[in-house]
Write a protein that holds these residues in place. Structure first.
Motif, PDB file in Angstrom:
ATOM      1  N   LEU A   1       0.729  -1.347  -0.124  1.00 21.41           N
ATOM      2  CA  LEU A   1       0.238  -0.121  -0.344  1.00 21.41           C
ATOM      3  C   LEU A   1       0.974   1.562   0.290  1.00 21.41           C
ATOM      4  CD1 LEU A   1      -2.185  -0.754   2.376  1.00 21.41           C
ATOM      5  CD2 LEU A   1      -3.116  -0.967   0.023  1.00 21.41           C
ATOM      6  N   VAL A   2       1.953   1.331   1.006  1.00 22.30           N
ATOM      7  CA  VAL A   2       2.794   2.638   1.033  1.00 22.30           C
ATOM      8  C   VAL A   2       3.486   3.318  -0.090  1.00 22.30           C
ATOM      9  CG1 VAL A   2       4.844   3.568   1.593  1.00 22.30           C
ATOM     10  CG2 VAL A   2       3.078   2.219   3.307  1.00 22.30           C
ATOM     11  N   ALA A   3       3.522   1.178  -1.300  1.00 26.08           N
ATOM     12  CA  ALA A   3       4.257   1.706  -2.606  1.00 26.08           C
ATOM     13  C   ALA A   3       3.228   2.737  -3.518  1.00 26.08           C
ATOM     14  CB  ALA A   3       4.783   0.635  -2.990  1.00 26.08           C
TER      15      ALA A   3
ATOM     16  N   VAL B   1       0.216   3.754  -3.072  1.00 25.40           N
ATOM     17  CA  VAL B   1      -0.842   5.377  -2.495  1.00 25.40           C
ATOM     18  C   VAL B   1      -0.035   5.831  -1.342  1.00 25.40           C
ATOM     19  CG1 VAL B   1      -2.983   3.962  -3.029  1.00 25.40           C
ATOM     20  CG2 VAL B   1      -2.363   3.699  -0.451  1.00 25.40           C
ATOM     21  N   GLY B   2       0.734   6.008  -1.099  1.00 25.17           N
ATOM     22  CA  GLY B   2       1.903   6.879   0.030  1.00 25.17           C
ATOM     23  C   GLY B   2       1.126   6.241   1.494  1.00 25.17           C
ATOM     24  N   TRP B   3       2.140   6.391   2.522  1.00 25.86           N
ATOM     25  CA  TRP B   3       1.845   6.533   4.416  1.00 25.86           C
ATOM     26  C   TRP B   3       0.625   6.847   4.442  1.00 25.86           C
ATOM     27  CZ3 TRP B   3       1.057   9.778   7.566  1.00 25.86           C
ATOM     28  CH2 TRP B   3       1.897  11.055   7.572  1.00 25.86           C
ATOM     29  N   ARG B   4       0.398   7.942   3.805  1.00 30.64           N
ATOM     30  CA  ARG B   4      -1.264   8.509   4.557  1.00 30.64           C
ATOM     31  C   ARG B   4      -1.985   7.669   3.663  1.00 30.64           C
ATOM     32  NH1 ARG B   4      -0.839  13.902   6.582  1.00 30.64           N
ATOM     33  NH2 ARG B   4       1.253  14.282   5.978  1.00 30.64           N
ATOM     34  N   GLY B   5      -2.100   7.386   2.078  1.00 35.23           N
ATOM     35  CA  GLY B   5      -3.334   6.476   1.742  1.00 35.23           C
ATOM     36  C   GLY B   5      -3.371   4.594   2.369  1.00 35.23           C
ATOM     37  N   THR B   6      -2.254   5.045   2.942  1.00 34.47           N
ATOM     38  CA  THR B   6      -2.289   3.734   3.560  1.00 34.47           C
ATOM     39  C   THR B   6      -3.244   3.578   5.158  1.00 34.47           C
ATOM     40  OG1 THR B   6      -0.201   3.195   2.764  1.00 34.47           O
ATOM     41  CG2 THR B   6      -0.668   2.039   4.640  1.00 34.47           C
ATOM     42  N   CYS B   7      -2.881   4.676   6.050  1.00 29.70           N
ATOM     43  CA  CYS B   7      -3.750   4.995   6.661  1.00 29.70           C
ATOM     44  C   CYS B   7      -5.454   4.815   6.600  1.00 29.70           C
ATOM     45  CB  CYS B   7      -3.169   6.492   7.435  1.00 29.70           C
ATOM     46  SG  CYS B   7      -1.326   6.600   8.063  1.00 29.70           S
ATOM     47  N   PHE B   8      -5.887   5.979   5.553  1.00 31.21           N
ATOM     48  CA  PHE B   8      -7.119   5.883   4.935  1.00 31.21           C
ATOM     49  C   PHE B   8      -7.707   4.040   4.299  1.00 31.21           C
ATOM     50  CE2 PHE B   8      -6.174  10.085   3.295  1.00 31.21           C
ATOM     51  CZ  PHE B   8      -6.303  11.049   5.106  1.00 31.21           C
ATOM     52  N   ALA B   9      -6.203   3.539   3.713  1.00 31.40           N
ATOM     53  CA  ALA B   9      -7.142   2.719   3.405  1.00 31.40           C
ATOM     54  C   ALA B   9      -7.161   0.922   5.017  1.00 31.40           C
ATOM     55  CB  ALA B   9      -5.897   1.430   2.401  1.00 31.40           C
ATOM     56  N   TYR B  10      -6.339   1.255   5.526  1.00 30.40           N
ATOM     57  CA  TYR B  10      -6.468   0.324   7.117  1.00 30.40           C
ATOM     58  C   TYR B  10      -7.942   1.422   7.430  1.00 30.40           C
ATOM     59  CZ  TYR B  10      -2.680  -2.245   6.943  1.00 30.40           C
ATOM     60  OH  TYR B  10      -1.456  -3.691   6.479  1.00 30.40           O
ATOM     61  N   ALA B  11      -8.494   2.268   7.676  1.00 26.77           N
ATOM     62  CA  ALA B  11      -9.613   2.775   8.619  1.00 26.77           C
ATOM     63  C   ALA B  11     -10.813   2.092   7.112  1.00 26.77           C
ATOM     64  CB  ALA B  11      -9.005   4.467   8.805  1.00 26.77           C
ATOM     65  N   GLY B  12     -10.604   2.291   7.009  1.00 27.72           N
ATOM     66  CA  GLY B  12     -11.727   2.048   5.310  1.00 27.72           C
ATOM     67  C   GLY B  12     -11.777   0.189   6.078  1.00 27.72           C
ATOM     68  N   LEU B  13     -10.396  -0.432   6.329  1.00 28.19           N
ATOM     69  CA  LEU B  13     -10.773  -1.881   6.479  1.00 28.19           C
ATOM     70  C   LEU B  13     -12.019  -1.858   7.686  1.00 28.19           C
ATOM     71  CD1 LEU B  13      -7.710  -3.392   5.178  1.00 28.19           C
ATOM     72  CD2 LEU B  13      -9.660  -3.669   4.636  1.00 28.19           C
ATOM     73  N   HIS B  14     -11.542  -1.400   8.801  1.00 29.13           N
ATOM     74  CA  HIS B  14     -11.901  -1.283   9.751  1.00 29.13           C
ATOM     75  C   HIS B  14     -13.352  -0.963   9.656  1.00 29.13           C
ATOM     76  CE1 HIS B  14      -8.568  -1.874  12.514  1.00 29.13           C
ATOM     77  NE2 HIS B  14      -7.624  -1.447  12.006  1.00 29.13           N
ATOM     78  N   LEU B  15     -13.902  -0.267   8.793  1.00 27.38           N
ATOM     79  CA  LEU B  15     -15.294   0.431   9.131  1.00 27.38           C
ATOM     80  C   LEU B  15     -16.276  -0.644   8.036  1.00 27.38           C
ATOM     81  CD1 LEU B  15     -15.220   3.941   8.097  1.00 27.38           C
ATOM     82  CD2 LEU B  15     -15.423   2.783  10.635  1.00 27.38           C
ATOM     83  N   THR B  16     -14.889  -1.376   7.271  1.00 21.43           N
ATOM     84  CA  THR B  16     -16.256  -2.291   6.134  1.00 21.43           C
ATOM     85  C   THR B  16     -16.053  -3.776   6.283  1.00 21.43           C
ATOM     86  OG1 THR B  16     -14.042  -1.828   4.152  1.00 21.43           O
ATOM     87  CG2 THR B  16     -15.443  -0.446   4.213  1.00 21.43           C
ATOM     88  N   VAL B  17     -15.072  -3.748   7.553  1.00 22.63           N
ATOM     89  CA  VAL B  17     -14.821  -5.136   7.639  1.00 22.63           C
ATOM     90  C   VAL B  17     -14.694  -5.832   8.751  1.00 22.63           C
ATOM     91  CG1 VAL B  17     -12.999  -7.116   7.344  1.00 22.63           C
ATOM     92  CG2 VAL B  17     -13.078  -5.349   5.542  1.00 22.63           C
ATOM     93  N   SER B  18     -13.855  -5.298  10.170  1.00 22.79           N
ATOM     94  CA  SER B  18     -13.780  -5.007  11.040  1.00 22.79           C
ATOM     95  C   SER B  18     -15.059  -5.224  11.793  1.00 22.79           C
ATOM     96  CB  SER B  18     -12.452  -4.729  11.957  1.00 22.79           C
ATOM     97  OG  SER B  18     -11.591  -5.200  11.764  1.00 22.79           O
ATOM     98  N   LEU B  19     -15.685  -3.575  11.547  1.00 20.60           N
ATOM     99  CA  LEU B  19     -16.993  -3.328  12.162  1.00 20.60           C
ATOM    100  C   LEU B  19     -18.298  -4.871  12.085  1.00 20.60           C
ATOM    101  CD1 LEU B  19     -18.645  -1.490  14.467  1.00 20.60           C
ATOM    102  CD2 LEU B  19     -19.041   0.369  12.610  1.00 20.60           C
ATOM    103  N   PRO B  20     -18.388  -4.596  11.015  1.00 21.51           N
ATOM    104  CA  PRO B  20     -19.394  -5.319  10.027  1.00 21.51           C
ATOM    105  C   PRO B  20     -19.396  -6.697  10.353  1.00 21.51           C
ATOM    106  CG  PRO B  20     -19.023  -4.577   8.175  1.00 21.51           C
ATOM    107  CD  PRO B  20     -17.772  -4.221   9.258  1.00 21.51           C
ATOM    108  N   LEU B  21     -17.733  -7.183  10.415  1.00 23.98           N
ATOM    109  CA  LEU B  21     -17.519  -8.548  11.537  1.00 23.98           C
ATOM    110  C   LEU B  21     -18.138  -8.771  12.918  1.00 23.98           C
ATOM    111  CD1 LEU B  21     -14.588  -9.841  10.393  1.00 23.98           C
ATOM    112  CD2 LEU B  21     -16.227 -11.302   9.829  1.00 23.98           C
ATOM    113  N   VAL B  22     -17.643  -7.925  13.847  1.00 29.79           N
ATOM    114  CA  VAL B  22     -18.633  -7.671  15.317  1.00 29.79           C
ATOM    115  C   VAL B  22     -19.642  -7.827  15.317  1.00 29.79           C
ATOM    116  CG1 VAL B  22     -17.976  -6.156  17.413  1.00 29.79           C
ATOM    117  CG2 VAL B  22     -15.651  -6.682  15.567  1.00 29.79           C
ATOM    118  N   LEU B  23     -20.192  -6.835  14.361  1.00 28.17           N
ATOM    119  CA  LEU B  23     -21.433  -7.010  14.468  1.00 28.17           C
ATOM    120  C   LEU B  23     -22.315  -7.838  13.963  1.00 28.17           C
ATOM    121  CD1 LEU B  23     -22.139  -2.730  13.554  1.00 28.17           C
ATOM    122  CD2 LEU B  23     -22.323  -3.668  15.880  1.00 28.17           C
TER     123      LEU B  23
END
Length: 401
Positions: free
Chosen positions: A157-159, A161-183
């Motif tokens: 991801l860093v290669a 979209v850069g380090w900032r884009g990587t942070c945004f990508a992981y934020a998106g994974l928490h909202l679209t993967v982790s949160l739905p799995l928990v709920l």
């Protein structure tokens, strides 16, 4: 058997959540620190220090997190963790200055306190009570792939979209993967069996023997966290001080992960036939043996790191299962939160302390110190064995098996 079958969606969901939680926090600076420093000009020590700041915040909130899980179960806490981790990573990605970047780690620290192994263990303890040991063991097997999955993913991801884009990508994974799995897959916990106060916080009365066991277990976790953090952060430097090239040091370090997984598979195959204190004892016997070999200058670096990795792997299981049998399921979630605080503080302090010791006493003495800490931990574990034996020998008393 049917009940155990129904657990696998829960364990699998928690495993994915753990991989993303660890990969986007604890393992993030290892890959992203240098790209962030190159892009921003911020001091590398402060960038890496963001993780220590986050761990200290996690230590502050962990007892309260354990109390909430004890009272209400882990589902709402883990859902909140996904939201907090997404928010913290978004702040990191947007940060125009170093203070804002560190503020992002403050948010991530609260998310880590709500979403790493200890809250997950507490969640399983509330759901499955005395039968949670096998679920905890299975979770560590899945969660153990966090660095294996996320280090390459982060580098890719860093290669791209850069380090900032990587942070945004992981934020998106928490909202679209982790949160739905928990709920969707983590069920609400049954009503707590312990007495609660008027504010809903569980009261956890400890006997004098349990107080001693709590202090001994806290000591084990503090020394264990110190050793693991020092080795994980400074391993490449320590190996290169022995004359090992960087490429070879990375290859040697890569032996730890498979050894952890192999040891956990052996523990799973054992199906809980022995007391968890045996798992804890074996863990630090292996850790001590591996560190002693590394301190001795014997030409067996690969073997030593495999032995150390095996001990590290089963230690992750033991730190979740030993408190379950020491204190029982009714007290488990709250006490896991309280035990997490000193261990997280130790993990936060250990990396800068290790850098200081490397300068003052050198790598050889640091290897010896690590081996000594592992030996001391075996002594603390011996104290837990003595308390277990005293409880069994007392008329009318016994231990949970």
């Amino acid at each position: 058997m049917a009940d155990r079958t129904r657990r696998w969606p829960v364990i699998s969901a928690l495993g994915v959540v753990q991989i993303l939680a660890w990969g986007s926090t604890y393992y993030l600076p290892a890959v992203m620190a240098e790209p962030i420093a190159r892009d921003t000009g911020w001091p590398l020590a402060w960038i890496v220090g963001g993780l220590s700041l986050g761990l200290l915040v996690a230590a502050v909130v962990s007892p309260r997190v354990g109390s909430v899980i004890q009272a209400r179960g882990g589902r709402p806490v883990l859902a909140l963790a996904a939201l907090l981790l997404a928010a913290g990573l978004t702040v990191l990605g947007l940060s125009p200055t170093l203070p804002v970047f560190l503020a992002g780690w403050l948010i991530l620290g609260v998310g880590m306190g709500c979403g790493l192994y200890d809250p997950a263990y507490a969640t399983l303890g509330r759901l499955y009570r005395a039968e949670a040991r096998s679920a905890i063991t299975a979770l560590t097997l899945v969660g153990g792939f966090a660095s294996t999955v996320c280090w390459p993913l982060t580098a890719f991801l860093v290669a791209q979209v850069g380090w900032r884009g990587t942070c945004f990508a992981y934020a998106g994974l928490h909202l679209t993967v982790s949160l739905p799995l928990v709920l969707a897959l983590i069920p609400p916990a049954p009503r707590p069996a312990v007495v609660t106060t008027g504010q809903g916080a569980p009261v956890v009365p400890l006997t004098p023997r349990q107080v001693r066991a709590f202090l001994l277990m806290a000591g084990v976790l503090v020394l264990g966290g110190t050793i693991m953090a020092l080795v994980s952060v400074h391993l490449l430097i320590l190996l290169q001080a022995r004359g090992v090239t960087l490429a070879a040091a990375v290859a040697y370090g890569g032996l730890i992960g498979p050894s952890q997984v192999a040891a956990r598979l052996i523990e799973i195959a054992n199906r809980g036939r022995h007391h968890p204190l045996w798992t804890l004892t074996a863990a630090f016997a292996l850790v001590a043996c591996g560190l002693l070999l590394l301190a001795s200058h014997e030409p067996v670096i690969g073997l030593a790191l495999m032995i150390y990795g095996a001990g590290n792997g089963v230690y992750s299981i033991a730190r979740g299962t030993v408190p379950l049998v020491l204190f029982g399921p009714d007290q488990y979630a709250g006490l896991v939160g309280r035990l997490a605080r000193p261990a997280l503080v130790a993990q936060a302090i250990a990396p800068p302390l290790g850098a200081f010791l490397l300068e003052r006493i050198g790598p050889d003495a640091l290897w010896g110190l690590l081996a000594l800490l592992a030996a001391i931990n075996l002594g603390l574990i011996g104290g837990l064995w003595r308390l277990k034996g005293a409880a069994q020998n007392r008329p009318g008393c016994g231990t949970t098996r």
